[in-house]
Every structure is written in C-alpha cells, then in structure tokens.
Write a protein that holds these residues in place. Structure first.
Motif, mmCIF file in Angstrom:
data_model
loop_
_atom_site.group_PDB
_atom_site.id
_atom_site.type_symbol
_atom_site.label_atom_id
_atom_site.label_comp_id
_atom_site.label_asym_id
_atom_site.label_seq_id
_atom_site.Cartn_x
_atom_site.Cartn_y
_atom_site.Cartn_z
ATOM 1 N N GLN A 88 0.828 -1.211 0.000
ATOM 2 C CA GLN A 88 0.000 0.000 0.000
ATOM 3 C C GLN A 88 0.858 1.255 0.000
ATOM 4 O OE1 GLN A 88 -2.756 -0.679 3.420
ATOM 5 N NE2 GLN A 88 -4.072 0.649 2.202
ATOM 6 N N ASP B 103 -6.967 0.892 -3.365
ATOM 7 C CA ASP B 103 -8.241 0.823 -2.662
ATOM 8 C C ASP B 103 -8.607 -0.625 -2.328
ATOM 9 O OD1 ASP B 103 -8.254 3.514 -2.940
ATOM 10 O OD2 ASP B 103 -9.786 3.597 -4.499
ATOM 11 N N SER B 104 -8.379 -1.510 -3.309
ATOM 12 C CA SER B 104 -8.691 -2.915 -3.060
ATOM 13 C C SER B 104 -7.854 -3.445 -1.908
ATOM 14 C CB SER B 104 -8.399 -3.751 -4.308
ATOM 15 O OG SER B 104 -9.117 -3.262 -5.405
ATOM 16 N N ASP B 107 -9.122 -2.334 1.373
ATOM 17 C CA ASP B 107 -10.263 -3.141 1.796
ATOM 18 C C ASP B 107 -9.788 -4.435 2.444
ATOM 19 O OD1 ASP B 107 -11.958 -1.262 0.802
ATOM 20 O OD2 ASP B 107 -12.480 -2.356 -1.025
ATOM 21 N N LEU B 108 -8.789 -5.046 1.793
ATOM 22 C CA LEU B 108 -8.282 -6.309 2.323
ATOM 23 C C LEU B 108 -7.659 -6.116 3.700
ATOM 24 C CD1 LEU B 108 -6.587 -8.161 -0.647
ATOM 25 C CD2 LEU B 108 -8.834 -8.491 0.364
ATOM 26 N N ALA B 110 -8.293 -3.950 5.792
ATOM 27 C CA ALA B 110 -9.352 -3.656 6.768
ATOM 28 C C ALA B 110 -9.906 -4.936 7.376
ATOM 29 C CB ALA B 110 -10.463 -2.852 6.104
ATOM 30 N N THR B 111 -9.896 -6.006 6.595
ATOM 31 C CA THR B 111 -10.434 -7.273 7.118
ATOM 32 C C THR B 111 -9.573 -7.786 8.274
ATOM 33 O OG1 THR B 111 -9.164 -8.713 5.659
ATOM 34 C CG2 THR B 111 -11.267 -7.915 4.827
#
Lengths: 135, 135
Positions: A88, B103-104, B107-108, B110-111
């Motif tokens: 990231q 962004d993807s 999201d990951l 965040a899990t």
DNA sequence: GTTGACTCTGTAGTTGGGTACGGGGTTGAC
DNA sequence: GTCAACCCCGTACCCAACTACAGAGTCAAC
C-alpha cells in the motif's frame, strides 16, 4: 487437467505455467504415464489467487511469500498484513510520483495556449530554456 | 569537455552517455587527436533536457522525438503538444490503475481488524476464498 | 498406422534503460 | 620515462515477467 486446459481456464499462456513451476511458485504436479503434467482442479483457484495478487500490485516474489503464509501458522496473518501494508505504501508513493509528473506536464501543456513568438515552442522551451547543443 | 566530466555535471553514469550515443539520442561529439570524446558545453543543457523529460514520464524514444521537434519547423509545437497530451492521458490511466489497486488492498487490510476464527487469515482468504490447491 | 494436435525439454529472446567488464590506448604530472 | 587516472571499444549482463522456438515424444481419432 493438462497444461493448456488450465492455462485456458485462467487466461494465461501455457508457457507461463512452466515458468511459474521453474520459479517455485507452483509445485510440480503429478505426471501421466506419458510424462504430461496433470494438474488437480484446485490449481485453477491457486492460479487465480496468483493473478489476483498480481493485479493488486504484488510481485511474484511477494506472491510466493503470500502462498507460503497461507499454509503457515497463526502469526502468518500479521506477516500478510505487513506485506499488504508495505504494498500500500509503495502504491501511494508511486501514485504521488505519477501525479507530480502529470501536474508538471499539465503546466507545460498550458503554455501551448500562451501567445508565442513565431517559430518557438513554449512547451519545448519550458522543458529547458537553453536547448541548442550537440544535435 | 570529456565524458566523465559531462556525466558528473549532469549526475549520470559515464556509460550512459555512450549508451545514448549508440541509441541515436546524442550525436557523436568531435574527438580529440587521441580519440577522446570532446563534448561542447551545450551538451550539459541537452542532457538536462533529456533527464527532465524522463522525469516527466517520457520514454527515451519520445525524448528523441522531442529533440527532433525542437529543431523542427512551425508545426513542431503542435506535435510536441500532442506528445505531451498523450503522456498526460497515459499517466492518468496509470494513476487510476494504481489507485484501484490501492483501494482494493485497503479493503483487504481492513479485514485484518475484523474478529476472525482461530488460525485463519481474513486477508489471505479474501484474496481468494478457496485456496488449498497444488502447494 | 498415420495424421495432426498436443506436450515435453532446454535454451534463448523480449522490453527499457541502463551497468559492468576486459583488454587495450592516452594524458599529464612528477 | 613512468605512473595513475582516465578513456576507448565491443560485448555481455542486469531487472521482471514472460514468450518463443526447435526438436523430440505422446495421444486419440480415423
């Protein structure tokens, strides 16, 4: 499942599978009596994982690490998270760099609409005002 | 001015100058009686132009084109603008791609903070839910 | 039993932008 | 006149992620 069937299902070149195998990303599948690779159906998911990770910007080395983690112990999740966050940060850096390039270029292009002396190109001049030189 | 002096002033490797010459980006400079390259002082500006253009995301092929344009006729400005706008569009595309990846990935990651069953890594699962396969 | 489509292997080439190396020649200060 | 520091050239190598190829073997249908 044979090489080209697997390749076809995932949308990669059949040579790519051999390449991944050489690289250690895929284990050697069992062989038929004739020496043909015979992939289990799960190989499709595995390859899709690889492709998805690549789309997310992971290098194949990193993908390999993720694959090892996937079968690893309870600390693996933290390691995976670390890898993802590293990716990231790298993406953020690259986006900033490209954005800077883009903005500078926009400034240059904007000079195109300025009134200019006969044959001189403001854009080229703007990149470097003293260009005469060796060629 | 000799090769390494020029290279030093611009901050590139001396071999890079020979490389640019081979590529046709730099004209062959005159030589001393001993066969050494003897660059004119303007070569510094020329090289800086090249480096600046590279920083803006132009490939060396495009830089070469810009250099040709720079000594070209009155239409050159429009051509240069076209090249620059093409670069801009390309940068925009690449930025969007990287942003999507970023962004993807976010999201990951965040899990990772979601409560999860014992040894399973939500991030890895999220990349592909059915990962068991060949390795 | 022959054809044609597939697969195997090792090796080499691609892209872009350089970098490194070996074996020689030149320069200039001492 | 000798020495180090520079320069010359051609060629090969680097990175990542494939892709291509030649020459040989296999499989299945007819």
């Amino acid at each position: 499942m044979r090489t080209s069937e697997l390749a076809g299902q995932v949308g990669v070149n059949a040579e790519t599978l051999r390449y991944y195998e050489r690289r250690g990303l895929l284990n050697e599948p069992p062989r038929t009596s004739g020496g043909y690779r015979d992939y289990p159906p799960t190989a499709v998911d595995l390859l899709r994982f690889i492709k998805r990770a690549q789309e997310l910007g992971f290098t194949l080395d990193e993908v390999e690490e993720l694959l090892h983690l996937d079968s690893g112990g309870p600390d693996s999740c933290d390691v995976a998270r670390g890898l993802a966050e590293h990716r990231q940060a790298d993406l953020e850096r690259r986006i900033r760099d490209l954005q800077r390039m883009h903005d500078s270029l926009a400034d240059l292009v904007a000079t195109c609409d300025r009134p200019r002396a006969d044959r001189s190109c403001a854009l080229l001049e703007a990149i470097d005002p003293h260009t005469e030189a060796t060629r």
